[in-house]
Enzyme design. Structure first.
Site, PDB file in Angstrom:
ATOM      1  N   THR A  47       5.083  10.671  -5.293  1.00 25.63           N
ATOM      2  CA  THR A  47       3.867  10.249  -5.996  1.00 25.63           C
ATOM      3  C   THR A  47       3.118   9.203  -5.185  1.00 25.63           C
ATOM      4  OG1 THR A  47       4.865  10.756  -8.131  1.00 25.63           O
ATOM      5  CG2 THR A  47       2.952   9.288  -8.154  1.00 25.63           C
ATOM      6  N   CYS A  48       3.851   8.318  -4.544  1.00 19.81           N
ATOM      7  CA  CYS A  48       3.228   7.266  -3.743  1.00 19.81           C
ATOM      8  C   CYS A  48       2.441   7.861  -2.572  1.00 19.81           C
ATOM      9  CB  CYS A  48       4.288   6.293  -3.234  1.00 19.81           C
ATOM     10  SG  CYS A  48       5.309   5.581  -4.540  1.00 19.81           S
ATOM     11  N   SER A  49       3.009   8.870  -1.922  1.00 25.81           N
ATOM     12  CA  SER A  49       2.389   9.481  -0.747  1.00 25.81           C
ATOM     13  C   SER A  49       1.351  10.541  -1.090  1.00 25.81           C
ATOM     14  CB  SER A  49       3.456  10.124   0.137  1.00 25.81           C
ATOM     15  OG  SER A  49       4.264   9.132   0.728  1.00 25.81           O
TER      16      SER A  49
END
Length: 157
Positions: A47-49
């Site tokens: 999700t962060c990337s």
């Protein structure tokens, strides 16, 4: 846990630059500035990337056009990992800072223990900080990505 109206705690966050490792005193770095700070559980995670960091990269110019001096991404990773992740994500307009020992994250009261999966991490959030004081605070529920995104922050500027 940190709240709107409170002063950001002092801690050291690290950045890897072309000249080497730089340690930033948070209060000094944020003094007399309008800062958008967002934190992710971990660099290179799905999700962060795929969503969180790319949203801030895509909207960086619009965010800065609202008078923001710095857009800062923090994760409980070292500065080397944060630099590599920033390069992979074309995040040149953002300041990619590592909280390697989670001291800043813990001082905010936003730490999360993921156990053997990853150890101490940060909860997912975004903040607007003006001259070291929190003015907006968007905290996602565990395992959610709903309010700490760049579009939500842009709407609050």
């Amino acid at each position: 846990m940190i709240a709107v109206g409170q002063r950001i705690p002092d801690a050291v966050l690290s950045e890897l630059t072309a000249d080497g490792l730089v340690e930033h005193q948070v209060r000094e770095l944020f003094a007399q500035k309008k800062v958008v700070l967002f934190a992710v559980p971990g660099a290179f995670t799905p999700t962060c990337s795929n969503a969180h960091l790319p949203g801030f990269v895509a909207l960086a110019d619009e965010i800065k056009a609202k008078g923001v001096d710095l857009i800062v991404c923090v994760a409980v990773n070292d500065a080397f990992v944060m630099k590599a992740w920033g390069e992979q994500q074309n995040a040149a307009e953002l300041l990619m800072l590592g909280d390697g020992n989670a001291a800043f994250t813990k001082a905010l009261g936003l730490d999360l223990d993921t156990g053997s999966f990853g150890g101490p991490r940060s909860r997912r959030y975004s903040m607007l900080i003006e001259d070291g004081v929190v003015r907006e605070f968007n905290l996602d529920a565990p395992k959610a990505f709903e309010v700490s995104d760049a579009k939500t922050m842009l709407g609050k500027l």
